[in-house]
Design an enzyme around this catalytic site. Structure first.
Site, PDB file in Angstrom:
ATOM      1  N   ARG A 100       0.829  -1.221   0.000  1.00  0.00           N
ATOM      2  CA  ARG A 100       0.000   0.000   0.000  1.00  0.00           C
ATOM      3  C   ARG A 100       0.861   1.269   0.000  1.00  0.00           C
ATOM      4  O   ARG A 100       0.499   2.274  -0.626  1.00  0.00           O
ATOM      5  CB  ARG A 100      -0.927  -0.062   1.226  1.00  0.00           C
ATOM      6  CG  ARG A 100      -1.969   1.061   1.307  1.00  0.00           C
ATOM      7  CD  ARG A 100      -2.950   0.788   2.448  1.00  0.00           C
ATOM      8  NE  ARG A 100      -3.685   1.973   2.844  1.00  0.00           N
ATOM      9  CZ  ARG A 100      -4.891   2.325   2.398  1.00  0.00           C
ATOM     10  NH1 ARG A 100      -5.510   1.562   1.521  1.00  0.00           N
ATOM     11  NH2 ARG A 100      -5.478   3.415   2.828  1.00  0.00           N
ATOM     12  N   VAL A 135      -6.197   7.602  -1.361  1.00  0.00           N
ATOM     13  CA  VAL A 135      -6.204   6.145  -1.286  1.00  0.00           C
ATOM     14  C   VAL A 135      -7.285   5.843  -0.252  1.00  0.00           C
ATOM     15  O   VAL A 135      -7.202   6.309   0.891  1.00  0.00           O
ATOM     16  CB  VAL A 135      -4.840   5.581  -0.831  1.00  0.00           C
ATOM     17  CG1 VAL A 135      -4.865   4.069  -0.872  1.00  0.00           C
ATOM     18  CG2 VAL A 135      -3.716   6.135  -1.691  1.00  0.00           C
ATOM     19  N   SER A 136      -8.300   5.108  -0.650  1.00  0.00           N
ATOM     20  CA  SER A 136      -9.461   4.920   0.232  1.00  0.00           C
ATOM     21  C   SER A 136      -9.095   4.114   1.473  1.00  0.00           C
ATOM     22  O   SER A 136      -8.050   3.456   1.520  1.00  0.00           O
ATOM     23  CB  SER A 136     -10.583   4.218  -0.527  1.00  0.00           C
ATOM     24  OG  SER A 136     -10.927   4.959  -1.669  1.00  0.00           O
ATOM     25  N   ALA A 137      -9.984   4.169   2.466  1.00  0.00           N
ATOM     26  CA  ALA A 137      -9.742   3.455   3.724  1.00  0.00           C
ATOM     27  C   ALA A 137      -9.747   1.940   3.469  1.00  0.00           C
ATOM     28  O   ALA A 137     -10.636   1.425   2.777  1.00  0.00           O
ATOM     29  CB  ALA A 137     -10.807   3.815   4.732  1.00  0.00           C
TER      30      ALA A 137
END
Ligand SMILES: C[S@@+](CC[C@H](N)C(=O)[O-])C[C@H]1O[C@@H](n2cnc3c(N)ncnc32)[C@H](O)[C@@H]1O
Length: 449
Positions: free
Chosen positions: A61, A93-95
């Protein structure tokens, strides 16, 4: 704590991205952070299958968030990556918890051809892991700066086979749609409509954070005969706002001199100028005898009211302009309201005890403003009671989206639980499952004030 709409993460929260240099960290620390995140997502039941777990364990990530500290990149939260001039986050960047929930709902298999709407790279890499070398991932974004970064990061992380496209999702280029359609489409940007039904294969999956009267729900759908049917629990969520031709219109109106705003995101906006005198008067209070725990979400009730009541809107008050018009002021979240001519009713809560868990027990009450305010409040209170008696025990409603072109034109009359969008007609069906939460046994006075 006051009951309020229960949102676990708000990726749209404002704030500038602070560019920090990652501390010099050993590779083993990175992989440890990644494994810790996976353990948390598994423990919280966001990761439910071995395939999604493997994808999260594999994709680095931090490569997709190089400006963030490693701890931030592997926190269970969004990483903002791009801001508008006014400071709003327009890309992130989404959760991870929401990415995991949505990927589980997408049910991707090896060999699938899949599309991500709203890019960044990380989620597309997770999708590439899920569909494997025999599958194909396309990720699409309106913002060339986002697609440039996504391309760079995907290549760096070893996912150069993902196709990155710059386009407005409202106008999905036909050249990107595979013969027979996509097996799954995952929308990672807040969307008011679902113009992608025809890009799906027969039986394909679509997972999208859909706005219904301003409330956001991540919904997993299956395509059946040209329509979409939801078949997973709805998840309350928040994403960055859609841009371009599918940006939504909040239809927000301000009641003059009051700092009170009303929004009609679905449905026809009503005049609000005439409401000012009503809002300066003491409201009537209609009790519902329906209770809610201090930390119990009641998003489903607001969605129910949005579909049930003509003239439904969402009410909010200027946070810094406390002119005392509404007392108590609505909580942080826009609340449910209806307009009836020069009168208005709004949903509120009153604390009635500490509750069994000490977190407070609240009763839903409806405040009525203006000559017809009491009647409007009774109308809303009846719907709260109806929901309690008939639907509160349901896990969630069933949502169906049909292309608007195939439906009878939307009339001017209110159709209960139907949301007429530009491309689709969305129907919300509430299964009959009575609420188990106790009604207050002593009705007391039905109306006060
Ligand atoms: C939350 S970010 C996507 C996060 C990403 N999926 C990830 O890997 O975590 C949402 C993106 O949607 C994009 N977007 C907004 N409106 C769009 C539109 N009309 N068409 C395509 N992309 C859009 C934004 O530019 C933004 O980059």
């Amino acid at each position: 704590m006051l009951p309020s709409l229960h949102v676990r993460t708000r990726p749209t929260s404002p704030g500038r991205n602070t560019v920090t240099t990652p501390p010099a960290t050993e590779v083993s620390d990175v992989s440890e952070l990644r494994q810790q995140l996976v353990e948390q997502l598994r423990a919280d039941n966001h990761i439910r299958t071995a395939a999604v777990e493997r994808a999260f364990r594999t994709v680095p990530r931090h490569v997709f968030a190089p400006d963030a500290a490693l701890e931030a990149a592997y926190a269970n939260d969004i990483v903002p990556t791009r801001h508008a001039p006014d400071g709003r986050v327009i890309s992130s960047v989404s959760a991870p918890w929401l990415q995991a929930d949505m990927l589980e709902a997408a049910r991707m298999r090896p060999g699938h051809r899949v599309l991500e709407i709203g890019s960044g790279g990380y989620n597309a890499a997770l999708m590439a892991e899920l569909v494997g070398p025999a599958g194909h991932v396309t990720t699409l974004d309106i913002d060339p700066a986002v697609t440039e970064r996504a391309t760079r990061f995907l290549t760096k992380a070893g996912y150069g086979r993902v196709r990155v496209v710059t386009a407005d999702a409202e106008h999905l280029p036909t050249s990107v749609v595979p013969d027979g359609g996509f097996d799954a489409i995952v929308v990672t940007v807040d969307t008011w409509d679902l113009p992608w039904i025809r890009a799906l294969a027969e039986g394909g999956r679509l997972v999208a954070p859909l706005r219904l009267h301003g409330y956001h729900w991540a919904i997993g759908f299956s395509e059946v005969k040209g329509a979409l049917h939801s078949d997973e629990p709805l998840i309350v969520c928040g994403f960055v706002a859609m841009q371009g031709d599918c940006a939504w219109e909040t239809n927000r109106r301000t009641v003059p001199g009051t700092g009170v705003h009303l929004s009609w995101e679905d449905g026809t906006p009503l005049p609000v100028g005439q409401l000012a005198p009503a809002l300066t008067r003491e409201p009537t209070v209609t009790r519902t005898h329906v209770t809610v725990g201090g930390q119990e979400p009641f998003d489903a009730l607001t969605l129910y009211l949005a579909g049930a009541l003509p003239g439904f809107c969402r009410l909010e008050v200027d946070p810094d302009g406390d002119n005392g018009v509404l007392n108590p002021p609505p909580q942080h979240w826009p609340g449910a309201a209806i307009v009836r001519g020069a009168s208005l009713a709004r949903l509120a809560t009153e604390r009635i005890s500490d509750g069994d868990d000490g977190k407070g027990l609240y009763e839903f009450v409806v405040h009525g403003y203006g000559d017809q305010g009491r009647l409007a409040a009774q109308e809303m209170a009846e719907q709260v009671e109806h929901w309690q008696r008939n639907h509160r025990g349901a896990r969630c409603p069933v949502i169906t989206a049909r292309p608007a072109a195939g439906c009878a034109p939307a009339g001017t009359d209110h159709e209960p639980h139907v949301f007429a969008k530009k491309h689709t007609r969305i129907t919300v069906d509430w299964p009959i499952v009575p609420g188990s939460a106790a009604l207050l046994t002593d009705p007391g006075s039905c109306d006060a004030g």
